[in-house]
Design an enzyme around this catalytic site. Sequence first.
Site, PDB file in Angstrom:
ATOM      1  CG  ASP A 117      -2.073  -1.328   1.135  1.00  0.00           C
ATOM      2  OD1 ASP A 117      -2.193  -1.566   0.254  1.00  0.00           O
ATOM      3  OD2 ASP A 117      -2.139  -1.782   2.164  1.00  0.00           O
ATOM      4  CE  LYS A 142       2.626  -2.696  -4.158  1.00  0.00           C
ATOM      5  NZ  LYS A 142       2.341  -2.216  -2.916  1.00  0.00           N
ATOM      6  N   GLY A 199      -4.300  -4.489  -3.575  1.00  0.00           N
ATOM      7  CA  GLY A 199      -5.404  -3.579  -4.027  1.00  0.00           C
ATOM      8  C   GLY A 199      -4.755  -1.978  -4.179  1.00  0.00           C
ATOM      9  CG  HIS A 200      -2.206  -2.174  -6.975  1.00  0.00           C
ATOM     10  ND1 HIS A 200      -1.561  -2.835  -7.813  1.00  0.00           N
ATOM     11  CD2 HIS A 200      -1.828  -2.624  -5.700  1.00  0.00           C
ATOM     12  CE1 HIS A 200      -0.677  -3.722  -7.151  1.00  0.00           C
ATOM     13  NE2 HIS A 200      -0.729  -3.781  -5.927  1.00  0.00           N
ATOM     14  CD  GLN A 214       0.906  -9.105  -2.252  1.00  0.00           C
ATOM     15  OE1 GLN A 214       1.523  -9.612  -3.125  1.00  0.00           O
ATOM     16  NE2 GLN A 214      -0.362  -8.851  -2.829  1.00  0.00           N
TER      17      GLN A 214
HETATM   18  P1  GDP Z   1      -0.631   0.138  -3.570  1.00  0.00           P
HETATM   19  O1  GDP Z   1      -1.304  -1.054  -3.041  1.00  0.00           O
HETATM   20  O2  GDP Z   1       0.743   0.051  -3.355  1.00  0.00           O
HETATM   21  O3  GDP Z   1      -1.175   0.330  -4.930  1.00  0.00           O
HETATM   22  O4  GDP Z   1      -1.328   1.104  -2.692  1.00  0.00           O
HETATM   23  P2  GDP Z   1      -2.846   1.471  -2.365  1.00  0.00           P
HETATM   24  O5  GDP Z   1      -3.662   2.212  -3.805  1.00  0.00           O
HETATM   25  O6  GDP Z   1      -3.410   0.463  -1.822  1.00  0.00           O
HETATM   26  O7  GDP Z   1      -2.758   2.643  -1.252  1.00  0.00           O
HETATM   27  C1  GDP Z   1      -2.204   3.921  -1.656  1.00  0.00           C
HETATM   28  C2  GDP Z   1      -3.448   5.166  -1.403  1.00  0.00           C
HETATM   29  O8  GDP Z   1      -2.704   6.315  -1.226  1.00  0.00           O
HETATM   30  C3  GDP Z   1      -4.294   5.051  -2.451  1.00  0.00           C
HETATM   31  O9  GDP Z   1      -5.650   5.298  -1.874  1.00  0.00           O
HETATM   32  C4  GDP Z   1      -3.679   6.051  -3.354  1.00  0.00           C
HETATM   33  O10 GDP Z   1      -4.868   6.775  -4.106  1.00  0.00           O
HETATM   34  C5  GDP Z   1      -3.274   7.188  -2.479  1.00  0.00           C
HETATM   35  N1  GDP Z   1      -1.915   7.850  -2.696  1.00  0.00           N
HETATM   36  C6  GDP Z   1      -1.085   7.578  -3.577  1.00  0.00           C
HETATM   37  N2  GDP Z   1      -0.067   8.486  -3.911  1.00  0.00           N
HETATM   38  C7  GDP Z   1      -0.474   9.413  -2.939  1.00  0.00           C
HETATM   39  C8  GDP Z   1       0.187  10.625  -2.418  1.00  0.00           C
HETATM   40  O11 GDP Z   1       1.340  10.878  -3.012  1.00  0.00           O
HETATM   41  N3  GDP Z   1      -0.773  11.522  -1.543  1.00  0.00           N
HETATM   42  C9  GDP Z   1      -1.800  11.078  -1.140  1.00  0.00           C
HETATM   43  N4  GDP Z   1      -2.295  11.972  -0.409  1.00  0.00           N
HETATM   44  N5  GDP Z   1      -2.524   9.882  -1.514  1.00  0.00           N
HETATM   45  C10 GDP Z   1      -1.876   8.909  -2.248  1.00  0.00           C
HETATM   46  P1  IMO Z   2      -0.759  -4.206  -2.329  1.00  0.00           P
HETATM   47  O1  IMO Z   2      -0.506  -4.684  -3.514  1.00  0.00           O
HETATM   48  C1  IMO Z   2      -0.900  -4.731   2.287  1.00  0.00           C
HETATM   49  C2  IMO Z   2      -0.916  -8.792   3.677  1.00  0.00           C
HETATM   50  C3  IMO Z   2      -2.088  -9.056   4.700  1.00  0.00           C
HETATM   51  C4  IMO Z   2      -1.813 -10.095   5.506  1.00  0.00           C
HETATM   52  C5  IMO Z   2      -0.843 -10.913   4.756  1.00  0.00           C
HETATM   53  C6  IMO Z   2      -1.281 -12.213   3.936  1.00  0.00           C
HETATM   54  O2  IMO Z   2      -2.128  -3.552  -2.153  1.00  0.00           O
HETATM   55  O3  IMO Z   2       0.245  -3.355  -1.680  1.00  0.00           O
HETATM   56  P2  IMO Z   2      -2.570 -12.771   2.066  1.00  0.00           P
HETATM   57  O4  IMO Z   2      -4.075 -12.680   1.715  1.00  0.00           O
HETATM   58  O5  IMO Z   2      -1.473 -12.336   1.070  1.00  0.00           O
HETATM   59  O6  IMO Z   2      -1.995 -14.253   2.541  1.00  0.00           O
HETATM   60  O7  IMO Z   2      -2.257 -11.869   3.401  1.00  0.00           O
HETATM   61  O8  IMO Z   2      -0.230  -9.628   3.702  1.00  0.00           O
HETATM   62  N1  IMO Z   2      -1.367  -8.321   2.433  1.00  0.00           N
HETATM   63  C7  IMO Z   2      -1.315  -6.959   1.990  1.00  0.00           C
HETATM   64  N2  IMO Z   2      -1.030  -5.711   2.962  1.00  0.00           N
HETATM   65  N3  IMO Z   2      -1.224  -4.370   0.861  1.00  0.00           N
HETATM   66  C8  IMO Z   2      -1.405  -5.864   0.009  1.00  0.00           C
HETATM   67  O9  IMO Z   2      -1.165  -5.699  -1.264  1.00  0.00           O
HETATM   68  C9  IMO Z   2      -1.360  -6.798   0.872  1.00  0.00           C
HETATM   69  N4  IMO Z   2      -1.541  -8.161   0.139  1.00  0.00           N
HETATM   70  C10 IMO Z   2      -1.476  -9.033   1.307  1.00  0.00           C
HETATM   71  O10 IMO Z   2      -3.080  -8.090   5.210  1.00  0.00           O
HETATM   72  O11 IMO Z   2      -1.217  -9.276   6.581  1.00  0.00           O
HETATM   73 MG    MG Z   3      -2.771  -1.649  -1.714  1.00  0.00          MG
END
Ligand code: GDP
Ligand code: IMO
Ligand code: MG
Length: 429
Positions: free
Chosen positions: A13, A16, A40-41, A223
């Site tokens: 999170d 990416k 979850g992206h 991840q």
């Molecule tokens: P990922 O799993 O690495 O793709 O990240 P996620 O999408 O799960 O979580 C990142 C969250 O931060 C998302 O809701 C993005 O829209 C948000 N985000 C990404 N870059 C920025 C930033 O520079 N500033 C803020 N405020 N939010 C951001």
């Molecule tokens: P993105 O790509 C954050 C965490 C779960 C749990 C552990 C194992 O959005 O960064 P799993 O279901 O993979 O067996 O769970 O890994 N986890 C993540 N945490 N971002 C993710 O993906 C994750 N995918 C799995 O919360 O701790």
């Molecule tokens: Mg994510």
Amino acid sequence: MANVTVIGAQWGDEGKGKIVDWLASRADAVVRFQGGHNAGHTLVVDGTTYKLSLLPSGIVSGTLSMIGNGVVLDPWALRDEVEKLEGQGVAVNDDNLAVADNCPLILPLHRDLDGLRESAAGAGKIGTTGRGIGPAYEDKVGRRAIRVCDLAHLDQLDPQIDRLCAHHDALRAGFDQEPVDREQLKADLAEIAPFVLRFAQPVWKRLKKVRKAGAKVLFEGAQGVLLDVDHGTYPFVTSSNTVSGTAAAGSGLGPNATGFVLGIVKAYTTRVGSGPFPTELDDEVGQRLGERGHEFGTVTGRQRRVGWFDAVLVRQTCAISGVTGIALTKIDVLDGLDTVRICTGYRLNNNVYDYLPSHTASQAAVEPIYEEMDGWHESTAGARSFADLPANAVKYIQRIQELIETPVALVSTSPERDDTILMRDPFED
Ligand code: GDP
Ligand code: IMO
Ligand code: MG
């Protein structure tokens, strides 16, 4: 270096999806190489939000997107995601999506087992996403998996289903569950097969072809390195290798193809699920960062745990993953704090550590050593040039760069695609 590999350098999170979507306009193909729909992206483009779990983030900008063999594929989740995106006006077809025909499938029985184990684990639970990821990877390594290519040969599947179900029936019996309904499983597979087979192909071969034609390839990790099954905070990890080296094995080309390794790093730290987290904050600062950063899981909606930036961890993950440069995201979330802290070492039993020890109990026991810096009251949100950043934010970024021994290539200042500061173009490196 023509290619770029994006990986998460913390616990996932990090942002990416946003960075991959932004970079995708410079790439000819985007490839997922590990994980599954546990990812979850979130992408925000001109005010519209797209949430992706299985599809490569390149799909939104129309870039050729591939799901490599290293991914565990839930075919029903794939169909749901494609339908949802099409509902948002994003075209997904066999021109812009390829799925490796040697991907192992996540089946309903994997999701069942994930849930049963987590419910039985009590306080020792990992806090998985409940998507069946672990059990599906176990079956891959145990040579019991049903793969995408098997969907084209359903009439020959009985011996494989017998082998798979013999294993799962024994496990299910231990949880007082009925054996797998084999006829239902076969019917489910027959129903979904045509949808998946539309996209199925040897992805390694497609990659070879596009690379020969000069394509720039963007590998999209899911991840983060601290969730890597070898290098992460085991056993509180996911079941795949999340390090950059997996890009090659998980898509079907050599390690020299991974190119510039871009580590995505949040300007503070978050974690979702159980496990050690040395800089975790359970005070009002943590709450404020969680609220400002909207730190709720994209997949499960769970509240993410929040803490200060941990330079020890990121230095370690950058080394393990051979990170060439980082993208520092969510700097805007720190706006308005009087002071900010960075963890520069750990204390454990009167010893100082400059790395996270491997033993789980030691990981849980380390005490962070902090360095404090002045914060900034000006806004960084939406800044698109380094010159627009307040002096103290620049100092913070420079200090991080020094401590992690890795240069900053990009800074992200909001969820929007174009609110991104480019210092060093990974594709031009
Ligand atoms: P990922 O799993 O690495 O793709 O990240 P996620 O999408 O799960 O979580 C990142 C969250 O931060 C998302 O809701 C993005 O829209 C948000 N985000 C990404 N870059 C920025 C930033 O520079 N500033 C803020 N405020 N939010 C951001
Ligand atoms: P993105 O790509 C954050 C965490 C779960 C749990 C552990 C194992 O959005 O960064 P799993 O279901 O993979 O067996 O769970 O890994 N986890 C993540 N945490 N971002 C993710 O993906 C994750 N995918 C799995 O919360 O701790
Ligand atoms: Mg994510």
